[in-house]
Design an enzyme around this catalytic site. Structure first.
Site, PDB file in Angstrom:
ATOM      1  N   ASN A 107      21.354 -20.963   6.968  1.00 19.83           N
ATOM      2  CA  ASN A 107      21.059 -19.583   7.332  1.00 19.83           C
ATOM      3  C   ASN A 107      19.850 -19.546   8.262  1.00 19.83           C
ATOM      4  O   ASN A 107      19.320 -20.590   8.646  1.00 19.83           O
ATOM      5  CB  ASN A 107      20.835 -18.720   6.086  1.00 19.83           C
ATOM      6  CG  ASN A 107      19.752 -19.285   5.198  1.00 19.83           C
ATOM      7  OD1 ASN A 107      18.590 -19.386   5.593  1.00 19.83           O
ATOM      8  ND2 ASN A 107      20.123 -19.672   3.977  1.00 19.83           N
TER       9      ASN A 107
ATOM     10  N   ASP B 276      22.199 -20.233  -9.255  1.00 24.12           N
ATOM     11  CA  ASP B 276      21.277 -19.133  -8.979  1.00 24.12           C
ATOM     12  C   ASP B 276      19.917 -19.566  -9.515  1.00 24.12           C
ATOM     13  O   ASP B 276      19.624 -19.448 -10.705  1.00 24.12           O
ATOM     14  CB  ASP B 276      21.754 -17.862  -9.665  1.00 24.12           C
ATOM     15  CG  ASP B 276      20.967 -16.633  -9.245  1.00 24.12           C
ATOM     16  OD1 ASP B 276      19.749 -16.767  -9.016  1.00 24.12           O
ATOM     17  OD2 ASP B 276      21.554 -15.554  -9.149  1.00 24.12           O
ATOM     18  N   ILE B 277      19.056 -20.049  -8.626  1.00 24.93           N
ATOM     19  CA  ILE B 277      17.826 -20.714  -9.049  1.00 24.93           C
ATOM     20  C   ILE B 277      16.891 -19.771  -9.789  1.00 24.93           C
ATOM     21  O   ILE B 277      16.398 -20.074 -10.876  1.00 24.93           O
ATOM     22  CB  ILE B 277      17.120 -21.353  -7.834  1.00 24.93           C
ATOM     23  CG1 ILE B 277      18.016 -22.439  -7.224  1.00 24.93           C
ATOM     24  CG2 ILE B 277      15.769 -21.940  -8.241  1.00 24.93           C
ATOM     25  CD1 ILE B 277      17.486 -23.035  -5.936  1.00 24.93           C
ATOM     26  N   VAL B 278      16.620 -18.600  -9.220  1.00 23.82           N
ATOM     27  CA  VAL B 278      15.644 -17.704  -9.839  1.00 23.82           C
ATOM     28  C   VAL B 278      16.153 -17.198 -11.187  1.00 23.82           C
ATOM     29  O   VAL B 278      15.367 -17.037 -12.143  1.00 23.82           O
ATOM     30  CB  VAL B 278      15.269 -16.547  -8.888  1.00 23.82           C
ATOM     31  CG1 VAL B 278      16.415 -15.562  -8.725  1.00 23.82           C
ATOM     32  CG2 VAL B 278      13.999 -15.846  -9.365  1.00 23.82           C
TER      33      VAL B 278
END
Length: 421
Positions: free
Chosen positions: A215, A313-315
């Protein structure tokens, strides 16, 4: 934002004043600095004297105002060097376009610019000029040059609004009370003894040895937050995807490429942290198969099919660590529409203590830019910061977190429950 209660009693502040109509605000700035307990010495450029008299600043500061580089009496003791040695920090307010340009090129043709070359410590610049002058690419380049060359330079503002010339836009000098609050926050070790883990930059998900999915994230916001946390006294671990940025001095760097690598590092290091700040733009999906050799085009098909699988989903994983969860978990949301709606939903869904939202559809802000504008959502408050330089926003974010959670007066790791405050 809550006004800091810390004093500036141990600070010796050199206030530089350059030419501009905003110089009238400098009198109030000097008064407020002294009210907070600072010792103040004023240095004026010749152009500044056309807008406000040295006698006014002398009456407020209690010290003779310095105006001349070639003052025979002062230079008997190498006065410009003594000023640089005396000060614990320097604030130039207003900082004109001309002065910023001269400082960026290392000129020393008046007392103030000479002191700046000799001074080794925190420098705060409060730009004040016509909106067209501030937006001019040369002024923006000069500001960026100062930030690139000197880690101790902080740009405060400018504000946006109606100007003396009748124009409207960015270029107004910050109000003196806001400048004093920013200096106060910088001089107070708001995160002293706290461990902060930050993710930054993009991830790259390989397709084959040549191609990858990624991105537009530059990492600038995350790196600016790391630098701001370091300046506030924190012990910082920065987990970074591939970026073209210098490492913040003093940060523990962990360089990763893929989302899986970033997740592994985040889970390993966040369980020892007081605060986890997830600024990285992590790829949501990755190819389920990485081809060992470069995929070739064929004459029989104009289409390449890729099968993608979801990345962790890291957080959300960090927020769900239970007893090992950092006391505070902060997420970032870059949205192209309905930014605040989606950000608020994400904060609740992922059990985050705070989320910082930016609308990437706004031209000139967000990905790749040096500027940003963000909205901070907690369980009970909504706060906007910017538009401003990312370095300035980062320092305001760190100050907001410290004040909102009173980090300078409590050991967060002793209170490790999930919170939505």
């Amino acid at each position: 934002m809550i006004e800091p209660m810390n004093s500036l009693a141990n600070e010796r502040i050199l206030v530089g004043i350059t030419g501009g109509i905003a110089a009238y605000k400098s009198a109030e700035l000097v008064r407020l600095l002294i009210k907070r307990g600072a010792e103040v010495q004023v240095v004026m450029t010749p152009a500044a004297e056309a807008f406000i008299t040295p006698l006014t600043l002398q009456a407020l500061s209690g010290k003779a105002v310095r105006t001349s580089l070639l003052d025979e009496q002062a230079e008997l003791g190498m006065g410009h060097i003594e000023l640089a040695r005396w000060a614990t920090c320097v604030i130039v307010a207003p900082a004109s376009a001309d002065f910023i340009a001269r400082m960026a090129t290392g000129m020393a043709n008046d007392l103030l610019s000479t002191v700046m070359l000799a001074f080794n410590g925190p420098i705060f610049l409060a730009p004040a000029m016509n909106q067209a002058m501030y937006s001019n690419p040369m002024t923006q380049k000069n500001l960026q040059t100062l930030l690139d060359l000197r880690a101790d330079v902080t740009i405060l503002g400018p504000d946006s609004g109606e100007q003396a010339c009748g124009d409207t836009g960015p270029g107004r000098m910050l109000e003196p009370a806001e400048i004093v609050n920013r200096i106060n926050a910088f001089s107070s070790p708001l995160l002293a003894g706290k461990k902060v883990v930050i993710t930054a930059g993009p991830t790259q998900e390989p397709i084959d040895p040549v191609r990858y999915i990624s991105n537009h994230s530059s990492g600038k916001m995350g790196y600016a937050i790391a630098a701001a946390a370091l300046a506030a006294g924190a012990e910082v671990t920065l987990i970074s995807g591939p970026v073209a940025l210098p490492s913040p001095a003093g940060a523990r760097m962990i360089n990763v490429t893929t989302a899986i690598e970033m997740a592994d590092a985040a889970l390993e290091h966040s369980c020892h942290a007081d605060i986890f700040i997830a600024t990285a733009a992590v790829a949501d999906f990755r190819p389920d198969t990485v081809h060992p050799h470069k995929l070739k085009k064929t004459s029989t098909s104009a289409v390449m099919d890729l099968h993608l699988v979801q990345n962790p989903d890291i957080v959300a994983q960090v927020a769900a660590l239970g007893s090992k969860r950092p006391a505070r978990v902060v997420g970032f949301a870059a949205e192209s529409r309905d930014a605040e709606k989606y950000g608020a939903e994400k904060r609740i869904r992922k059990q985050l203590d705070m989320i910082v939202i930016n609308d990437i559809s706004v031209a000139g802000l967000g990905f790749g830019s040096n500027h940003n504008k963000v909205t901070i959502l907690t369980g009970e408050s909504r706060t906007e910061i910017g538009p401003s330089l990312k370095t300035d926003i980062a320092r305001q974010l760190i100050s907001f977190m410290a004040e909102h959670w009173q980090l300078n007066s409590s050991d967060l790791k002793e209170n490790n429950e999930v919170s939505t405050s």
